[in-house]
Design an enzyme around this catalytic site. Structure first.
Site, short mmCIF file in Angstrom:
data_model
loop_
_atom_site.label_atom_id
_atom_site.label_comp_id
_atom_site.label_asym_id
_atom_site.label_seq_id
_atom_site.Cartn_x
_atom_site.Cartn_y
_atom_site.Cartn_z
N HIS B 53 0.82 -1.21 0.00
CA HIS B 53 0.00 0.00 0.00
C HIS B 53 0.85 1.26 0.00
O HIS B 53 0.38 2.33 0.37
CB HIS B 53 -0.91 0.03 1.22
CG HIS B 53 -1.78 -1.17 1.37
ND1 HIS B 53 -2.73 -1.49 0.43
CD2 HIS B 53 -1.83 -2.14 2.32
CE1 HIS B 53 -3.34 -2.61 0.81
NE2 HIS B 53 -2.80 -3.03 1.94
N HIS B 215 -7.79 -4.54 -0.92
CA HIS B 215 -7.21 -5.84 -1.28
C HIS B 215 -8.14 -6.56 -2.24
O HIS B 215 -8.09 -7.77 -2.37
CB HIS B 215 -6.98 -6.71 -0.04
CG HIS B 215 -6.36 -5.97 1.09
ND1 HIS B 215 -7.11 -5.36 2.06
CD2 HIS B 215 -5.08 -5.71 1.37
CE1 HIS B 215 -6.29 -4.75 2.90
NE2 HIS B 215 -5.06 -4.94 2.51
#
Lengths: 215, 329
Positions: B53, B215
């Site tokens: 991320h 995700h």
């Protein structure tokens, strides 16, 4: 047929279990990709590889050492949800418990029962949530039954494999309540849980080692 | 998917090494983490989670931000031992607050790390970020996941800790920041975990998914692609339906890119966000348009609103610095 394993035999069995789980990586990846992140196989491989190294490297004076070493290796290396959960499966049943130098059905039933409670508490999961608990709870039940009947270790593990397998099958019909499967809702139906599958592989390989080594 | 990596097992290690090259004076490396070199006599602020991320989480270690970050593999929580190592490093004896998104794997590992820290006599409190309004209805707030809102919570926790407040006070303020943050995301295209063949999900060329998680968790609805203004309107309305924002409210706004969506597109969205907030009489205290919380090469964006009160505003205004986040006084 012996009713228990000694320390070197237990080490050998656990090494075999680690190798079998590592070899199951493609299967676990495929199952987890259907309803999870697809990383369960990778995680189990990493954890079992680390555990295998520790089992090869160390001398053990109790059965407790063997299982806690396995659990700690998994917690230390895996990450994700599986690291803590599968680490707890091996760790909690033998950590801060009475030390034993032989492994029989009673010990296995009692320790995995303790681990089961720890996993439920830590993971905030119950049977029916489509997790590894669904397989473990039935395996533990079978181990308890076997212990009551005075079964030999191999027979007890054979029953545990059957219980775990039944648990895996049951997860196919369940909606996920935790982790990624939760957000899939109905789409999770028909797919078995990867963690439950690992539990089944663990018991299956324990039993297989006993068979192959005539214990 | 083509990925510029060496060996899959070296990704995290090599990423941390590269990160440290950026600012050697500021950071030191742990096994699977990054901490500030300077040890400060205050409540320690820790963040972390799965990698993938970036710049979150390691890029939010800085002055006036987090003191350290524990990093897992791509999209997988860090281990309790990795987290514990960061806790030990950032504790000055005044306790540590760990800030992370509400995901099953993170909760398990951070909880266990906190237990291990308590055994060592380090007080440890957890603040879970649950800003993604699409991840569960308000009635199941406890199930909501954390996305780009992490940034606001880390910023305010860092500022509160720098004030020399007690762990209870820093925790109270951090919790308020988390409670006051709401986000909504939309995905335009998928992401692939480095080393894996297949993307995490698939979207048709003309499709988008509202509320998709970082995700690839399924969102609220899948629709056809639409114009930026229509997309922004639907996203903002989802936020307005989740909390009764009213005239006179003051917010900080973050328009966050998920990876492959361009700054140009984010700015076009931001223009509409500003228009809509002004129409409602909501004051924009601070506006940030950036890629802070990404999901590999995922296409799409999220909009986060942090509702401010006097206490939070004062802390928000404090300066902060990392190579990826700068807030001037």
């Amino acid at each position: 047929m012996e009713h228990y394993l000694n320390i070197p035999q237990t080490v050998q069995m656990m090494k075999f279990v680690c190798q079998e789980v590592m070899d199951s990586k493609p299967l676990l990846t495929e199952i987890d990709s259907a309803i999870g992140d697809g990383d369960h196989g990778i995680g189990m491989e990493v954890g079992c590889k680390a555990a295998l190294q520790e089992l090869q490297r160390n001398e053990f004076s109790t059965i407790n050492d063997i299982f806690t070493t396995t659990g700690k290796s998994m917690i230390k290396t895996m990450g994700g949800a599986s690291g803590v959960i599968f680490g707890t499966m091996f760790l909690s049943g033998f950590h801060k418990q009475d030390e034993v130098t032989t492994l029989n059905v009673e010990t296995l039933a009692k320790s995995f029962d303790t681990s089961l409670h720890a996993i439920k508490k830590r993971g905030k999961v119950q049977p029916g949530d489509k997790t590894m608990v669904d397989a473990l709870v039935l395996a533990v039940e079978k181990l308890h039954q076997s212990a009551h009947q005075g079964a030999a270790l191999k027979e007890g593990l054979e029953n545990a494999v059957e219980g775990a397998h039944q648990g895996v099958e049951e997860t196919k019909q369940l909606l996920g309540r935790v982790g990624r499967a939760k957000s899939l809702g109905e789409r999770a139906i028909g797919h078995q849980d990867a963690g439950a599958t690992s539990v089944w592989i663990i018991f299956k390989s324990m039993h297989q080692w006993l068979e192959e080594n005539d214990k | 998917m083509k990925k510029v990596i060496n060996r899959q097992e070296d990704i995290i290690e090599e990423m941390i090494e590269g990160f440290l090259c950026v600012n050697e004076d500021l950071y030191e490396k742990l096994d699977r983490g990054v901490v500030l070199k300077e040890k400060k006599d205050k409540v320690g602020i820790l963040t972390g989670g799965g990698s993938g991320h970036e710049p979150l989480f390691l890029g939010f270690v800085g002055n006036g931000l987090a003191d350290g970050a524990a990093l897992g593999n791509v999209f997988a929580a860090p281990t309790p031992y990795n987290i514990l190592e960061v806790i030990e490093s950032v504790d000055s004896g005044k306790g540590v607050i760990q800030i992370y998104g509400n995901y099953a794997g993170d909760v398990l590992n951070f909880d266990m790390a906190a237990e291990l820290a308590e055994m060592e006599g380090i007080e440890c409190k957890s603040i879970l970020v649950r800003d993604d309004v699409a991840s569960a209805p308000l009635s199941r707030y406890e199930d909501r996941r954390g996305i780009a809102g992490d940034v606001f919570v880390i910023k305010l926790a860092g500022a509160a800790a720098d004030e020399g407040l007690s762990i209870d006070e820093v925790a109270r303020i951090s919790q308020k920041a988390a409670d006051n943050t709401r986000s909504i995301g939309v995905a335009l295209s998928s992401a692939t975990i480095p080393g894996l063949e297949k993307p995490t999900f698939t979207l048709a060329e003309d499709e988008i998914e509202f509320g998709m998680g970082i995700h690839g968790e399924p969102g609220i609805k899948r629709t056809k692609m639409m114009k930026a203004d229509d997309l922004t309107t639907q996203m903002m309305e989802t936020l307005f339906n989740d909390y009764p924002y009213k005239k006179g409210d003051e917010v900080s706004v973050l328009v966050n890119g998920l990876g492959s969506t361009t700054q140009m597109e984010l700015l076009i969205v931001n223009r509409k966000v500003n228009q809509m907030l002004k129409e409602k009489g909501i004051t924009i205290h601070h506006n940030d348009v950036n890629n802070y919380c990404t999901s590999q090469e995922m296409g799409g964006l999220s909009i986060s609103l942090l509702l401010l009160d006097d206490e939070l505003k004062a802390l928000y205004n404090k300066p902060a610095y990392s190579p990826y986040y700068v807030k001037n006084a």
